[in-house]
Design a protein around this motif. Structure first.
Motif, PDB file in Angstrom:
ATOM      1  N   TYR A 128       6.528 -12.707   4.626  1.00  0.00           N
ATOM      2  CA  TYR A 128       7.349 -12.124   5.689  1.00  0.00           C
ATOM      3  C   TYR A 128       6.640 -10.707   6.361  1.00  0.00           C
ATOM      4  N   THR A 129       6.140  -9.912   5.722  1.00  0.00           N
ATOM      5  CA  THR A 129       5.484  -8.917   6.285  1.00  0.00           C
ATOM      6  C   THR A 129       4.274  -9.196   7.238  1.00  0.00           C
ATOM      7  N   CYS A 130       3.765 -10.273   6.612  1.00  0.00           N
ATOM      8  CA  CYS A 130       2.448 -10.591   7.245  1.00  0.00           C
ATOM      9  C   CYS A 130       2.591 -10.974   8.655  1.00  0.00           C
ATOM     10  N   GLY A 171       4.410  -9.822  11.180  1.00  0.00           N
ATOM     11  CA  GLY A 171       4.588  -8.945  12.254  1.00  0.00           C
ATOM     12  C   GLY A 171       3.256  -8.922  13.109  1.00  0.00           C
ATOM     13  N   ASN A 225       6.770 -12.036  16.933  1.00  0.00           N
ATOM     14  CA  ASN A 225       6.034 -10.476  16.612  1.00  0.00           C
ATOM     15  C   ASN A 225       5.782  -9.822  17.914  1.00  0.00           C
ATOM     16  N   THR A 227      -3.432  -0.204   6.457  1.00  0.00           N
ATOM     17  CA  THR A 227      -2.045  -1.003   6.463  1.00  0.00           C
ATOM     18  C   THR A 227      -2.424  -1.983   5.252  1.00  0.00           C
ATOM     19  N   GLN A 248      -0.408  -2.785   1.738  1.00  0.00           N
ATOM     20  CA  GLN A 248       0.285  -4.050   1.640  1.00  0.00           C
ATOM     21  C   GLN A 248      -0.314  -4.893   0.275  1.00  0.00           C
TER      22      GLN A 248
END
Length: 108
Positions: free
Chosen positions: A34-36, A38, A47, A81, A85
């Motif tokens: 999910y966070t990928c 963006g 995004n 970042t 992650q």
């Protein structure tokens, strides 16, 4: 002789099961990735961030994704970042995410 064949069958079956498990679970990976979305712009997901170039990871090779995420996790790659992650991921997370992303047809 029957016992030897039975033992061989059990060992081969177990080895095959472990080999399949090591590739990760795409369904779990979809949730974990999910966070990928963006930054990496997976098709079908909205995004608006960031406004600079980031690599497309949809359809990327499974082994490459595992290697890259592992390097971020271990500090072999230094993007701040992605390092943050990667540090938060378990080995299972990495394999699940790689299974999901590599399963998507990049033409979709």
């Amino acid at each position: 002789m029957t016992r030897v064949l039975l033992l061989l069958f059990v060992l081969l079956s177990t080895t095959a099961a472990f080999a399949q498990e090591s590739k990760g679970d795409p369904a779990e990976g979809r949730i974990k990735a999910y966070t990928c979305t963006g930054c990496h712009g997976i098709e079908g997901w909205k995004n608006a961030y960031p406004n600079y170039h980031v690599p497309r990871i949809v359809g990327q090779n499974y082994d490459y994704i595992v290697a890259a995420l592992t390097e971020y996790k271990n500090g072999g790659r230094s993007h701040p970042t992605m390092r943050a992650q990667g540090e938060s991921l378990t080995e299972a997370d990495i394999h699940d995410i790689a299974a999901f992303l590599s399963s998507i047809n990049s033409a979709e």
